[in-house]
Design a protein around this motif. Structure first.
Motif, mmCIF file in Angstrom:
data_model
loop_
_atom_site.group_PDB
_atom_site.id
_atom_site.type_symbol
_atom_site.label_atom_id
_atom_site.label_comp_id
_atom_site.label_asym_id
_atom_site.label_seq_id
_atom_site.Cartn_x
_atom_site.Cartn_y
_atom_site.Cartn_z
ATOM 1 N N ILE A 56 0.861 -1.186 0.000
ATOM 2 C CA ILE A 56 0.000 0.000 0.000
ATOM 3 C C ILE A 56 0.897 1.235 0.000
ATOM 4 O O ILE A 56 1.603 1.508 0.980
ATOM 5 N N TRP A 57 0.890 1.967 -1.121
ATOM 6 C CA TRP A 57 1.626 3.228 -1.208
ATOM 7 C C TRP A 57 0.653 4.373 -0.940
ATOM 8 O O TRP A 57 -0.363 4.506 -1.628
ATOM 9 N N ARG A 58 0.968 5.210 0.040
ATOM 10 C CA ARG A 58 0.152 6.373 0.365
ATOM 11 C C ARG A 58 0.860 7.642 -0.093
ATOM 12 O O ARG A 58 2.076 7.769 0.018
ATOM 13 N N GLY A 59 0.068 8.594 -0.571
ATOM 14 C CA GLY A 59 0.612 9.869 -0.996
ATOM 15 C C GLY A 59 1.553 9.776 -2.183
ATOM 16 O O GLY A 59 2.567 10.476 -2.242
ATOM 17 N N PHE A 60 1.216 8.927 -3.171
ATOM 18 C CA PHE A 60 2.095 8.776 -4.331
ATOM 19 C C PHE A 60 1.975 9.999 -5.242
ATOM 20 O O PHE A 60 0.924 10.634 -5.333
ATOM 21 N N GLY A 61 3.055 10.335 -5.903
ATOM 22 C CA GLY A 61 3.054 11.379 -6.925
ATOM 23 C C GLY A 61 2.943 12.790 -6.418
ATOM 24 O O GLY A 61 2.607 13.688 -7.201
ATOM 25 N N LYS A 62 3.220 13.037 -5.143
ATOM 26 C CA LYS A 62 3.099 14.415 -4.643
ATOM 27 C C LYS A 62 4.120 15.346 -5.289
ATOM 28 O O LYS A 62 3.863 16.527 -5.477
ATOM 29 N N ARG A 63 5.284 14.832 -5.609
ATOM 30 C CA ARG A 63 6.308 15.686 -6.226
ATOM 31 C C ARG A 63 6.111 15.793 -7.729
ATOM 32 O O ARG A 63 6.180 16.864 -8.305
ATOM 33 N N LYS A 64 5.822 14.681 -8.372
ATOM 34 C CA LYS A 64 5.746 14.657 -9.834
ATOM 35 C C LYS A 64 4.418 15.194 -10.344
ATOM 36 O O LYS A 64 4.365 15.918 -11.346
ATOM 37 N N PHE A 65 3.316 14.841 -9.667
ATOM 38 C CA PHE A 65 1.999 15.189 -10.167
ATOM 39 C C PHE A 65 1.465 16.498 -9.611
ATOM 40 O O PHE A 65 0.385 16.926 -9.995
ATOM 41 N N SER A 66 2.189 17.113 -8.686
ATOM 42 C CA SER A 66 1.686 18.340 -8.071
ATOM 43 C C SER A 66 1.696 19.466 -9.074
ATOM 44 O O SER A 66 2.646 19.642 -9.844
ATOM 45 N N GLU A 67 0.643 20.271 -9.045
ATOM 46 C CA GLU A 67 0.556 21.414 -9.952
ATOM 47 C C GLU A 67 1.461 22.549 -9.489
ATOM 48 O O GLU A 67 1.977 23.325 -10.292
ATOM 49 N N ASN A 68 1.676 22.655 -8.174
ATOM 50 C CA ASN A 68 2.502 23.723 -7.621
ATOM 51 C C ASN A 68 3.919 23.207 -7.459
ATOM 52 O O ASN A 68 4.307 22.720 -6.402
ATOM 53 N N LEU A 69 4.708 23.272 -8.534
ATOM 54 C CA LEU A 69 6.065 22.741 -8.502
ATOM 55 C C LEU A 69 6.957 23.549 -7.576
ATOM 56 O O LEU A 69 7.895 23.026 -6.979
ATOM 57 N N GLN A 70 6.692 24.858 -7.442
ATOM 58 C CA GLN A 70 7.533 25.701 -6.617
ATOM 59 C C GLN A 70 7.388 25.325 -5.142
ATOM 60 O O GLN A 70 8.324 25.388 -4.362
ATOM 61 N N ALA A 71 6.162 24.906 -4.752
ATOM 62 C CA ALA A 71 5.942 24.561 -3.353
ATOM 63 C C ALA A 71 6.605 23.251 -2.980
ATOM 64 O O ALA A 71 7.145 23.094 -1.890
ATOM 65 N N THR A 72 6.598 22.298 -3.894
ATOM 66 C CA THR A 72 7.183 21.001 -3.595
ATOM 67 C C THR A 72 8.684 20.986 -3.826
ATOM 68 O O THR A 72 9.414 20.281 -3.141
ATOM 69 N N GLY A 73 9.165 21.750 -4.800
ATOM 70 C CA GLY A 73 10.588 21.740 -5.089
ATOM 71 C C GLY A 73 10.978 20.543 -5.893
ATOM 72 O O GLY A 73 10.264 19.563 -5.990
ATOM 73 N N LYS A 74 12.161 20.598 -6.467
ATOM 74 C CA LYS A 74 12.624 19.490 -7.292
ATOM 75 C C LYS A 74 13.366 18.443 -6.464
ATOM 76 O O LYS A 74 13.586 17.336 -6.900
ATOM 77 N N GLY A 75 13.837 18.841 -5.284
ATOM 78 C CA GLY A 75 14.581 17.881 -4.474
ATOM 79 C C GLY A 75 13.694 17.188 -3.479
ATOM 80 O O GLY A 75 12.472 17.240 -3.530
ATOM 81 N N ARG A 76 14.298 16.553 -2.516
ATOM 82 C CA ARG A 76 13.560 15.849 -1.484
ATOM 83 C C ARG A 76 13.002 16.837 -0.471
ATOM 84 O O ARG A 76 13.581 17.885 -0.220
ATOM 85 N N THR A 77 11.908 16.490 0.131
ATOM 86 C CA THR A 77 11.323 17.318 1.170
ATOM 87 C C THR A 77 12.088 17.114 2.470
ATOM 88 O O THR A 77 12.902 16.195 2.608
ATOM 89 N N THR A 78 11.799 17.979 3.446
ATOM 90 C CA THR A 78 12.532 17.901 4.709
ATOM 91 C C THR A 78 12.201 16.625 5.482
ATOM 92 O O THR A 78 13.025 16.147 6.266
ATOM 93 N N ASN A 79 11.031 16.053 5.272
ATOM 94 C CA ASN A 79 10.630 14.838 5.978
ATOM 95 C C ASN A 79 10.827 13.593 5.128
ATOM 96 O O ASN A 79 10.200 12.574 5.367
ATOM 97 N N GLU A 80 11.699 13.679 4.118
ATOM 98 C CA GLU A 80 11.877 12.557 3.201
ATOM 99 C C GLU A 80 12.417 11.333 3.915
ATOM 100 O O GLU A 80 12.086 10.188 3.571
ATOM 101 N N GLU A 81 13.264 11.533 4.923
ATOM 102 C CA GLU A 81 13.863 10.386 5.596
ATOM 103 C C GLU A 81 12.863 9.661 6.487
ATOM 104 O O GLU A 81 13.151 8.576 6.993
ATOM 105 N N GLU A 82 11.687 10.241 6.702
ATOM 106 C CA GLU A 82 10.677 9.617 7.545
ATOM 107 C C GLU A 82 9.601 8.914 6.723
ATOM 108 O O GLU A 82 8.460 8.798 7.164
ATOM 109 N N ARG A 83 9.940 8.442 5.554
ATOM 110 C CA ARG A 83 8.979 7.743 4.696
ATOM 111 C C ARG A 83 9.111 6.245 4.930
ATOM 112 O O ARG A 83 9.945 5.594 4.286
#
Length: 806
Positions: free
Chosen positions: A234-261
């Motif tokens: 079960i994958w939750r929250g898939f595509g938040k970086r790639k499919f998000s319309e607001n690319l500036q908000a998500t950024g191209k790199g990893r989010t600050t909570n990436e290590e907690e996935r």
């Protein structure tokens, strides 16, 4: 001609927009069934190959309830648009490549009858590139293409290429589509308007095992994938970086909570990944409930597992009796269906999962140990009722109506629960029916484990009050010691049967009644052995009675022995063949007998019982032989291997129609899937036989069942192709009910309450001429006293005579 026996579970079915009809892929047609009765309503005919997908167009609330449209795809490379309420073919779109799967994501955004402007429909297709060689190693023959259904042209480019065509899944909102490809899930975000392959956003989710299926959550950004080992991810929250319309908000790199996935592998675009495991085999389907709180999964075990998403706890719907293939929901939240590998579709009442109705097709073939199987055909026929009896994987005998294309009944031969294991431990080896269908004989075999515990059982069954209903009469364990049974035949017009064995003998069984010497003096009946015969201790490989039952023919290796069945005396011996005989049959009421031999030197031979010699023969590998009941003709199903024809494919064959007096075939028909097929002549059915029966002309119909249990019934004496038709409208669904709203949609209509008191009409009293029949009838508190009843009762017993002077 009449066709039937198609698989109901080759592709997922689809419900109509109101949930009152179920559209099922049945070979080249789409069969429409009523969900209330389970009966066939109509068929959609127009494809030239197997139908693979059905997409029903949703209907807006303001639209008419009689609007029923759907798209279908097929291996013939055609997409069809139907109005299945008529039914009528509205439009055809030619793709040119075999279509294995089709989804139309934006069809849910523009339902029929909505006020929104109709946008262009795009179909996402999983096709096979037939231009690439099939024998080429790692050739990518599978393609995901986009087709414009409105303008009937393909969108340039490919979404993906796969080793073989795969099944496409689509989210309920039509926002996402996905496919399993080896150890990855490919997920695309469907654009709102224009579909250009190079501009569609895509992500990949990785796994360590090969993935087999996926499903999207109806409301949340969540996807479930099943692998070949039985695990569910079960994958939750898939595509938040790639499919998000607001690319500036998500950024191209990893989010600050990436290590907690937790559970996410590598750089997968998902918030978390959880793994559940209960199934022991490949996951066949995953499906989220309509409210998004549960996940349904199914596999080979025949158990529907219901997972609670928040807690991971599970419940079960067990004992479905067959591996599960598909789960389909309905616009009606109280209805869904599940497709099983035994060619059954169960309509489930939600949320209790109670089986409401079952739509059962003919049982599909299964493999059984060749060393223990009988040499004859695996089919038996009730010619008068138009039924075929065949063994099933769950140790039953299914009776299937050939003219109605539906299951009549099932007879449980062996009491054994369904086991998903691959090893076959018990199976039904032989089935035989008497000429009138009143008696059935079966042979079931329990295979030994480590050379111990094997058992052969011969069972006789008597016919019940309903068609296809049989009850067990007699069980005979090891009827021929430790030898297997090769054939079982019934004597016409007599309660007698013969079983032949590979051990070198045959036994004649008779039905008799007897009285047990007990206090209750019970009257019982059963089958017992009357006599035993053998010939030079040779294996007895086939047996048959003549049409009048006066002669019993038993094959002893390469010779045919003729016996008097009453006295069990050997009458004559006929000739010699090149290989052991595997099948015997008398040709109608004539003096001729036909035999077939398999092996390295196959042979089809016609024998004259009056001259005790061979009449004529062919070097022919006969898969099955059938003779007419009264005439002098017989049909042979032959594999192409014996015809020296290298142009046909493996498994194809030919049907040859012979007259006993002429070795030149009267007619021939090329057929497919002849291996493990069967033939028989059926009497003419007035309901389906449109041609007028001419006096003196044979009007028998010929039935051919191929190796996949698909069949065709046709007139072998007519050149007209459409001389026989099944009445598809025979079983109509009930008329459309009025749409209910509010209270009535939940609890049903309130009963009509009349304020006026019902008027009970007075029934005039008429004295009866037989008062004793009703004199004591009624409640005890309203009956007259016994002193008044006694005189009337005694008077009624006395015979009245007129008085006269003596």
């Amino acid at each position: 001609m009449i066709t039937g026996g198609q698989s109901f579970v080759s592709s997922p079915p689809a419900f109509s927009h109101d949930g009152k009809k179920l559209l099922v892929c049945t070979g080249r047609t789409v069969s429409v069934f009523s969900t209330s009765t389970g009966m066939l309503i109509t068929e959609l005919e127009g494809h030239a190959d197997r139908v693979t997908s059905i997409v029903v167009i949703p209907v807006a609330v303001a639209a008419s309830k009689f609007v029923s449209y759907c798209w279908t795809s097929s291996l013939d490379g055609i997409i069809c648009y139907w109005d299945f309420s008529v039914p009528e073919l509205v439009k055809k779109v030619k793709v040119g490549l075999p279509i294995f799967s089709m989804v139309i994501p934006n069809v849910s955004r523009n339902p029929v009858g909505s006020n929104e402007k109709m946008s262009t429909l795009f179909a996402y297709l999983s096709v096979e590139d037939i231009n690439k060689p099939a024998d080429q190693h790692k050739a990518l023959r599978g393609q995901i293409q986009i087709y414009n259904l409105t303008n009937s042209h393909r969108v340039k480019g490919l979404l993906a290429e796969t080793l073989n065509p795969v099944f496409i899944s689509v989210s309920k909102s039509g926002e996402y589509i996905g496919i399993p490809n080896k150890r990855k899930l490919h997920i695309w975000k469907v654009p709102g308007k224009d579909c250009k392959c190079d501009e569609i956003k895509k992500i990949k989710l990785y796994h360590t095992k090969k993935l087999s299926t996926l499903a999207f959550h109806p409301y949340e950004r969540m996807v479930a994938g099943g692998d070949v080992t039985g695990r569910i991810l079960i994958w939750r929250g898939f595509g938040k970086r790639k499919f998000s319309e607001n690319l500036q908000a998500t950024g191209k790199g990893r989010t600050t909570n990436e290590e907690e996935r937790p559970g996410v592998r590598g750089d997968d675009d998902a918030d978390s990944c959880a793994t559940w495991h209960w199934h022991s085999s490949e996951i066949k389907f995953l499906f989220f409930s309509s409210d998004g709180a549960y996940l349904y999964s199914g596999a080979k075990e025949g158990v529907l597992v219901i997972w609670q998403l928040d807690t991971g706890k599970r419940k079960y719907k067990p004992r479905l009796g067959s591996p599960l293939l598909y789960f389909t929901d309905s616009p009606d939240p109280s209805l869904s269906c599940i497709s099983c590998a035994d060619n059954q579709i169960h309509l489930l009442k939600m949320p209790t999962m109670e089986i409401k109705k079952s739509i059962a097709g003919i049982k599909l073939p299964f493999s059984s140990p060749d060393g223990y199987k009988g040499l004859g055909s695996e089919f038996a026929y009730d010619h008068a009722a138009g039924l075929v009896a065949l063994p099933t994987k769950d140790y039953c005998v299914q009776f299937f109506s050939l003219y109605d294309n539906l299951e009549v009944s099932e007879v449980q031969v062996c009491e054994k629960n369904f086991q998903p294991a691959d090893d076959v431990t018990i199976y039904v080896a032989l089935i035989s029916l008497s000429a009138d269908g009143f008696v059935m004989g079966t042979v079931d075999v329990k295979l030994p484990e480590e050379r111990l515990g094997g058992l052969v059982s011969l069972k006789f069954w008597k016919h019940g009050s309903r068609m296809g209903e049989y009850s067990l009469s007699t069980v005979i364990y090891e009827p021929h010691s430790d030898a297997g049974i090769s054939a079982l035949a019934f004597r016409p017009g007599h309660d007698m049967a013969v079983s032949s064995s590979f051990g070198g003998d045959f036994k004649v069984w008779v039905h008799s009644s007897y009285t047990e010497d007990t206090d209750q003096m019970l009257q019982k009946s059963g089958w017992r052995c009357q006599s035993i015969g053998s010939y030079k201790k040779k294996p007895m490989t086939a047996a048959a009675f003549s049409a009048d039952g006066s002669v019993l023919a038993v094959a002893a290796g390469t010779v045919v022995t003729l016996w008097d069945p009453d006295s069990n005396i050997l009458v004559a011996i006929i000739g010699d063949t090149l290989s052991p005989i595997t099948r015997l049959s008398f040709i109608g009421k004539s003096e001729y007998l036909v035999s077939s031999s398999k092996g390295s030197k196959p042979q089809l031979s016609v024998w004259s019982t009056s001259n005790l010699s061979m009449y004529w023969s062919y070097k022919l590998f006969a898969q099955d032989v059938s003779c007419t009941a009264d005439g002098s003709q017989f049909a042979v199903l032959a594999n192409h291997n014996s015809l020296d024809d290298t142009t046909t494919r493996d498994g194809d064959g030919v049907i040859l129609l012979f007259d006993v007096e002429n070795p030149v075939p009267l007619a021939t028909w090329s057929v497919q899937k002849a291996k493990r097929g069967g033939l028989t002549f059926l009497p003419p059915n007035p309901s389906f036989h449109d041609t007028k029966c001419k006096e003196g002309k044979d009007t028998s119909l010929l039935l051919y069942i191929n190796g996949d249990h698909e069949y065709v019934i046709f007139d072998p004496h007519s050149s007209e192709e459409n001389q026989i038709r099944r009445n598809a409208q025979k079983s109509q669904a009930p008329p459309e009910e009025a749409v209910r709203f509010g209270y009535a949609s939940i609890y049903g209509e309130l009963p009509d309450i009349s304020l006026k008191k019902e008027q009970i009409p007075e029934i005039p009293f008429v004295p009866s001429e037989r008062p004793w029949e009703t004199i004591f009838s009624g409640s005890s508190h309203v009956l007259p006293p016994l002193t008044k009843l006694c005189s009337a009762f005694l008077a009624s017993l006395l015979e009245k005579r007129p008085s006269g002077n003596e």
